[in-house]
Design an enzyme around this catalytic site. Structure first.
Site, short mmCIF file in Angstrom:
data_model
loop_
_atom_site.label_atom_id
_atom_site.label_comp_id
_atom_site.label_asym_id
_atom_site.label_seq_id
_atom_site.Cartn_x
_atom_site.Cartn_y
_atom_site.Cartn_z
N TYR A 171 -1.83 -0.66 10.58
CA TYR A 171 -1.86 -1.02 9.17
C TYR A 171 -0.60 -0.54 8.46
O TYR A 171 0.02 -1.27 7.67
CB TYR A 171 -3.10 -0.41 8.53
CG TYR A 171 -3.29 -0.73 7.06
CD1 TYR A 171 -3.88 -1.94 6.66
CD2 TYR A 171 -2.92 0.17 6.07
CE1 TYR A 171 -4.07 -2.23 5.32
CE2 TYR A 171 -3.10 -0.10 4.72
CZ TYR A 171 -3.68 -1.31 4.35
OH TYR A 171 -3.86 -1.59 3.03
N SER A 196 0.86 -1.19 0.00
CA SER A 196 0.00 0.00 0.00
C SER A 196 0.89 1.23 0.00
O SER A 196 2.04 1.17 0.46
CB SER A 196 -0.89 0.01 1.24
OG SER A 196 -1.57 1.25 1.37
#
Length: 266
Positions: free
Chosen positions: A170, A157
């Site tokens: 995350y 990501s």
């Protein structure tokens, strides 16, 4: 006179896409199947995985290998082993692993319990690392034929190299998966297995439906990204097919951002 086969074709290759029942994973599975691969679509929900396999099959040429559902929880060690054993028994090898499964929990770090943090790290980092380790055992070496060596593609990501408040666990996990990509490239390089990553930016998936419908977010992306818009799920798939193909046989340890210019724009 027949034309030479495209270096992006994946005929005869077997691929496993985790988290492939919806969103970006489904687009990746579809693109790999269109390129000729036999694709196993993973998800924890057996019905969703089967429905995804059927949906992909409906959009393929008649002679294409049928996609298959392979429901299991990648964080379950026994389930991982059983799934890989099933692929090996069916095909004798696994050529492509797309580590796409991910979970997100946007909250201030102070709101997380240790168990919450461990859960996200396990799903987003530890389980993909162990799945890559075990999948590599089924992959062909690429020493003599680099274009035919195994391929591991981690979906990270843009939240790996950059961060914002309320997303710490995350971000740590995805940053770790970037590092794991480099480490695994070094680990498996002597066998001719490549390991790369794709880092998506802002994509208009089902999970982001509310944000994608928000005009304020659209206006912000118009200012913040070079292309000025949300990405569509199919726009990440080409990067995965490229990295899985023989065309990328000398690329390893890299993370390719597919983000409309988010990381490059200010």
């Amino acid at each position: 006179m027949s034309s030479p086969q495209s270096p992006f074709r994946l005929d005869g290759r077997v691929a496993l896409v985790t988290g492939g029942a919806r969103g970006l994973g489904l687009s990746m599975a579809h693109a790999l199947a269109q390129a000729g691969a036999t694709v196993w679509i993973n998800g924890r929900d057996a019905h969703a995985a089967q429905a995804a396999a059927l949906a992909v099959a409906q959009n393929l040429p008649q002679a294409s290998p049928a996609p298959r559902a392979l429901p299991f929880d990648i964080a379950d060690e026994a389930a991982r082993a059983q799934a890989l054993a099933h692929i090996e028994a069916t095909h004798g090898a696994l050529h492509i692993l797309v580590n796409n499964v991910g979970q997100r929990d946007r909250r201030p770090l102070q709101a997380f319990s240790p168990a919450d943090i461990l859960r996200l790290l396990d799903t987003n980092l530890v389980a993909p690392l162990l799945l890559a380790r075990d999948a590599a055992r089924l992959m062909p070496d690429g020493i003599q034929s680099p274009a035919l060596g195994g391929r591991i593609i981690n979906i990270t990501s843009i939240a790996g190299p950059i961060s914002r408040a309320g997303d710490a666990a995350y971000t740590v996990a995805k940053g770790g998966l970037d590092a794991a990509t480099r480490a695994l490239a070094a680990e498996f390089g002597p066998r001719g297995i490549t390991v790369n990553a794709v880092a998506p930016g802002y994509f208009a998936t089902e999970a982001n439906a509310a944000m994608a419908a928000d005009q304020d977010v659209a206006d912000w992306l118009a200012r913040r990204t070079s292309l000025g818009r949300w990405g569509q799920p199919q726009e990440v798939a080409g990067a995965v097919v490229f990295l899985a193909s023989g065309a990328a046989s000398y690329i390893t340890g890299q993370t390719l951002a597919v983000d409309g210019g988010y990381l490059a724009h200010f």
